[in-house]
Design an enzyme around this catalytic site. Structure first.
Site, PDB file in Angstrom:
ATOM      1  N   TYR A  27      16.787 -74.503 107.978  1.00 25.18           N
ATOM      2  CA  TYR A  27      17.092 -73.938 109.287  1.00 25.18           C
ATOM      3  C   TYR A  27      16.298 -72.685 109.638  1.00 25.18           C
ATOM      4  CZ  TYR A  27      20.858 -77.264 108.785  1.00 25.18           C
ATOM      5  OH  TYR A  27      21.553 -78.419 108.601  1.00 25.18           O
TER       6      TYR A  27
ATOM      7  N   PRO B 231      22.798 -80.452 117.461  1.00 24.49           N
ATOM      8  CA  PRO B 231      23.416 -81.657 118.024  1.00 24.49           C
ATOM      9  C   PRO B 231      24.243 -81.335 119.276  1.00 24.49           C
ATOM     10  CG  PRO B 231      23.991 -81.317 115.696  1.00 24.49           C
ATOM     11  CD  PRO B 231      23.452 -80.033 116.222  1.00 24.49           C
TER      12      PRO B 231
ATOM     13  N   HIS C  77      22.945 -75.413 114.326  1.00 23.85           N
ATOM     14  CA  HIS C  77      23.262 -76.090 113.068  1.00 23.85           C
ATOM     15  C   HIS C  77      23.298 -75.213 111.813  1.00 23.85           C
ATOM     16  CE1 HIS C  77      24.009 -79.661 110.902  1.00 23.85           C
ATOM     17  NE2 HIS C  77      23.297 -80.486 111.634  1.00 23.85           N
TER      18      HIS C  77
ATOM     19  N   SER D 163      23.708 -90.508 111.115  1.00 23.62           N
ATOM     20  CA  SER D 163      24.909 -89.819 110.657  1.00 23.62           C
ATOM     21  C   SER D 163      26.151 -90.454 111.258  1.00 23.62           C
ATOM     22  CB  SER D 163      24.872 -88.346 111.054  1.00 23.62           C
ATOM     23  OG  SER D 163      25.955 -87.662 110.474  1.00 23.62           O
TER      24      SER D 163
END
Length: 634
Positions: A115, A128, A351, A562
């Site tokens: 990240y 997301p 995230h 996912s």
């Protein structure tokens, strides 16, 4: 390869699983009340798998996705790597020592590599979005009323976090790490010139008592607690939101928030320039410290009911573009709830601090809360005016905003998102045939991909490591030797139906076994990453296995997937992790499955609608196969 890895890692979402014998099937964990710190201390540490085991399993993963010559070369490299006293042995010992000295040998490395060092925009490439069911309103009063209920619901969930009474989650009798729940509120990503940071104000001596509300690109600080510490009621919140709305009617304001959508180095440079001004710095700090952000969006273009969910997905992912609501965001904020005047509703999350579990639990809690009628009497006390955050826009900042708008619109035109409701069946059909619903869906994805491209590809599905202290994720490799055997046989006219069923059953069992292995800390991907990072830390030359073509192929995830199960009839969505790949997220309900499929328009080989259609066909064909075979009817 770190760039490819990081691009993939930024897609880790959530996988909930529960042991079933030795194998697992994805279900929501059970919960019992318990105190956070006491619970955390009892969690085991993330293990370091054996070097030999990882090397053997790595070769098995490579078999269906690389050619024989590459595989043969990789076998030689691995044999050399594993030699007693060799480079692999030395790195393994270093990793084992790190595991002894730290709470979790992976967590800090993971946060940084996946990240904070990742320099692509968080929009599309990392953060997301979640599409919630469409709401029954189409005016600002309905928008404000629902926003007020939603805020009250989040504050209700926050009370459990603050009091450390959040129910501890269990998986097959084992406690799960609850740390991520304590990272999602009052936190924010902060851009840097080469590496970002994350700030969390929840545990400070004076925790924030305000949220940020943004309307028409204008940001407001809204205090959500009374002077006695009680949260504002829904009616009070509604009145405060009305004040925000009436104080932000101008639609010609500079969309300062769109700066956060830029490539991270560009945003880091612009950020440094932005906060030189004290007014700007104070405004940015107020956003970063806020508990969460609520985005009151203008209506998006009208579309048919069939296309609504796909349009809502792009609204949640990036706001629809600079002409619409992309400036009505602060993309670095961990939690942003999005409520459109047209009834669209959802959220997006940054995230770095967490995966899906706390987000989905929060969503389920808030959705249930909004259904309840308000029982609390509203105190008749005057409330202060929400504070409008001011920004001084210099010509240089204006230039940065224009550049961010251009880049956002390029991303908008490139991303192709298709959300479908697969209404033919849900978890019920696989369960009838004693198959894991998740493994069944993953085999459907493998079949769909094989039918489109006549080859198998590296496939990523995220697995939770929350059985371990500070656990994040590892990778379930859905493409296996067994899945390849099944997809190749499925359309082979020379194969009997019984043989195809047997191969499907074997592929499903192999997927469940890999899932079980992954959630117990025995998968290969984070171990290989750890060995690679250990080599970098030791300042040794990079081992050849990480420079190998096979390693590049294995980490080029043409399918990044996912499962994000929720009680709410929602679906999460995210962008692909490679230019020629697809992102697929799904929420399996009892009798239907919500899918979000993404691809890039700039790649001629990929198409989200085609992938969604092929996936639908594959799942229906698999059901037909099972139902038309005598063995399957027993």
């Amino acid at each position: 390869m770190l760039g490819i890895l990081a691009r993939t890692m930024a897609k880790d979402l959530w996988y909930k699983v529960k042991p079933c014998g030795r194998l697992v099937r994805p279900v929501a964990p059970t919960r019992i009340p318990g105190r956070y710190l006491t619970h955390q201390e009892g969690l085991p540490k993330l293990p370091v798998p054996s070097l030999q085991q990882t090397c053997e399993r790595y070769l098995a993963v490579l078999e269906p996705i690389v050619d024989e010559e590459e595989l043969s070369h990789t076998k030689q490299l691995l044999a050399e790597f594993q030699k007693s006293g060799g480079v692999g042995d030395r790195l393994q010992k270093g990793l084992e020592m790190r595991a002894r000295k730290t709470e979790n040998w992976l967590s800090d490395w993971w946060l940084t590599t996946a990240y904070l060092d990742y320099r692509m925009p968080v929009v599309v490439h990392s953060s997301p979005g979640v599409v919630l069911p469409r709401l029954e309103f189409s005016d600002r009063q309905g928008q404000m009323r629902f926003a007020a209920k939603l805020i009250a619901g989040v504050l209700d969930f926050k009370t459990m976090i603050d009091n450390e009474t959040l129910p501890v989650e269990f998986l097959g009798g084992k406690q799960l790490c609850m740390n991520q729940y304590y990272q999602i509120l009052s936190s924010c990503r902060v851009p840097g010139l080469k590496r970002d940071t994350v700030v969390n104000h929840a545990r400070s001596s004076r925790p924030p008592t305000h949220i940020t509300v943004v309307h028409n690109f204008q940001f407001f600080v809204l205090d959500v607690y009374n002077s006695n510490g009680t949260p504002l009621t829904v009616d009070q919140l509604y009145m405060q939101l009305e004040k925000v709305w009436s104080s932000s009617l101008q639609t010609n304001k500079e969309p300062i928030g769109i700066l956060t959508s830029n490539q991270r180095n560009s945003w880091g440079k612009a950020y440094k320039n932005l906060i030189k001004d004290k007014t700007n710095k104070d405004s940015v700090r107020a956003i970063q410290k806020s508990i969460f952000t609520v985005c009151l969006d203008a209506p998006m273009p009208c579309v048919s009911d069939e296309l609504y969910r796909s349009r809502a997905a792009v609204q949640m992912l990036y706001g629809g573009g600079s002409r619409w609501n992309s400036g009505n965001r602060w993309f670095d904020k961990t939690l942003q709830f999005i409520i459109g005047e047209d009834g669209s509703c959802g959220l997006m999350y940054e995230h770095a601090p967490a995966e899906g579990p706390p987000i989905v639990s929060l969503i389920d809690h808030v959705v249930e809360y909004t259904k309840k009628s308000e029982m609390v009497r509203t105190p008749m006390v005057p409330l202060p005016m929400p504070q409008k955050l001011r920004f001084n826009i210099t010509p240089e900042i204006k230039k940065d905003i224009e550049k961010a708008k251009q880049n956002m619109n390029i991303m908008v035109h490139d991303l192709d998102v298709k959300v479908i409701v697969f209404s033919h069946f849900g978890k019920n059909v696989p369960k009838t045939h004693k198959m894991s619903p998740d493994a069944f869906i993953q085999m459907g994805l493998q079949l769909a991909y094989y039918r489109m491209y006549q080859r198998c590809c590296a496939t990523y599905e995220s697995a939770s490591l929350r059985m371990f202290k500070l656990g994040r994720t590892d990778t379930i490799r859905s493409c296996s030797i067994d899945s390849a055997n099944f997809v190749k046989a499925m359309d082979d006219p020379d194969k009997q139906k019984m043989e195809k069923v047997t191969l499907l059953e074997k592929a499903v069992k192999a997927h469940r076994a890999y899932t079980d292995m992954a959630i117990h800390g025995q998968a290969i991907d984070r171990h290989l990453l750890g060995l690679k990072l250990q080599a970098i830390e030791d300042l040794t030359s990079m081992p050849e296995i990480f420079m190998d073509t096979s390693y590049a192929v294995a980490n080029h995830y043409n399918l990044s997937t996912s499962q994000v199960p929720a009680k709410t009839d929602c679906v999460m969505c995210f962008g692909p992790v490679v230019p020629d790949g697809c992102g697929v997220c799904y929420n399996p309900m009892a009798e239907h499955i919500n899918f979000a499929v993404s691809a890039f328009n700039s790649c001629n080989e990929t198409n989200a609608a085609h992938m969604a259609q092929r996936l639908e066909e594959a799942l229906l064909d698999m059901r037909s196969l099972l139902e038309s075979t005598p063995k399957a009817k027993l």
